[in-house]
Design an enzyme around this catalytic site. Structure first.
Site, PDB file in Angstrom:
ATOM      1  N   CYS A 167       0.319  -7.303  -0.916  1.00  0.00           N
ATOM      2  CA  CYS A 167       1.471  -8.211  -1.000  1.00  0.00           C
ATOM      3  C   CYS A 167       0.988  -9.658  -0.913  1.00  0.00           C
ATOM      4  O   CYS A 167       0.490 -10.099   0.117  1.00  0.00           O
ATOM      5  CB  CYS A 167       2.432  -7.853   0.135  1.00  0.00           C
TER       6      CYS A 167
ATOM      7  N   CYS B 188       2.536 -11.895   1.698  1.00  0.00           N
ATOM      8  CA  CYS B 188       2.056 -11.510   3.038  1.00  0.00           C
ATOM      9  C   CYS B 188       0.713 -12.172   3.317  1.00  0.00           C
ATOM     10  O   CYS B 188       0.478 -12.678   4.414  1.00  0.00           O
ATOM     11  CB  CYS B 188       1.882  -9.996   3.137  1.00  0.00           C
TER      12      CYS B 188
END
Ligand SMILES: [Zn+2]
Length: 145
Positions: free
Chosen positions: A64, A67
């Protein structure tokens, strides 16, 4: 309050002059830097249920992009808030049960727990100031959200 990265015990610590402390349960050296610790579902449950300080949890996954962008922000917040917050990270790929338990639909998602309950939830990347201000407000909320 600091979490032992070896056994998961929570320790109320006032670091000595040397700036070091050991875990009351397993005697491992405690990491007093505040660096976020990785937990699994069981470790998360134990931590949020026994912490007497707010617990910030970052639900993330390695693939991600947002993230990864947010990770240094979380680390910086965790270090500055050490002792006053416990900051944990849950890899949702490795711990789908933990993500399901809290209805995590997208990542990154941040939860703040107090006394075992979620008091605030935010999905999506945050800048450093936004994270600090959100977590600070969340930490004064009582459990019901
Ligand atoms: Zn320990």
């Amino acid at each position: 309050m600091y979490r032992c990265n070896s056994c998961g015990a929570l320790n109320n610590v006032r670091p000595g002059a040397s700036g070091t402390a050991v875990c009351g349960r397993c005697k491992a050296a405690l990491d007093l830097s505040g660096t976020p610790q990785d937990v699994d579902a069981a470790g998360l449950t134990r931590a949020v249920n026994s912490a007497s300080v707010p617990v910030l949890v970052d639900f993330w996954a390695p693939w991600c992009g947002p993230c990864r962008m947010t990770s240094p922000v979380v680390e910086s917040f965790a270090r500055e808030a050490r002792g006053r917050f416990i900051t944990l990270k849950v890899n949702t790929d490795e711990n789908p049960a933990a993500a399901n338990a809290y209805g995590i639909q997208s990542i990154p998602t941040f939860l703040v727990f107090r006394n075992g309950s979620v008091v605030a939830r935010h999905s999506g990347a945050l800048g450093k100031e936004a994270l600090a201000s959100w977590a600070g407000q969340a930490s004064s909320l009582s459990a019901q959200a």
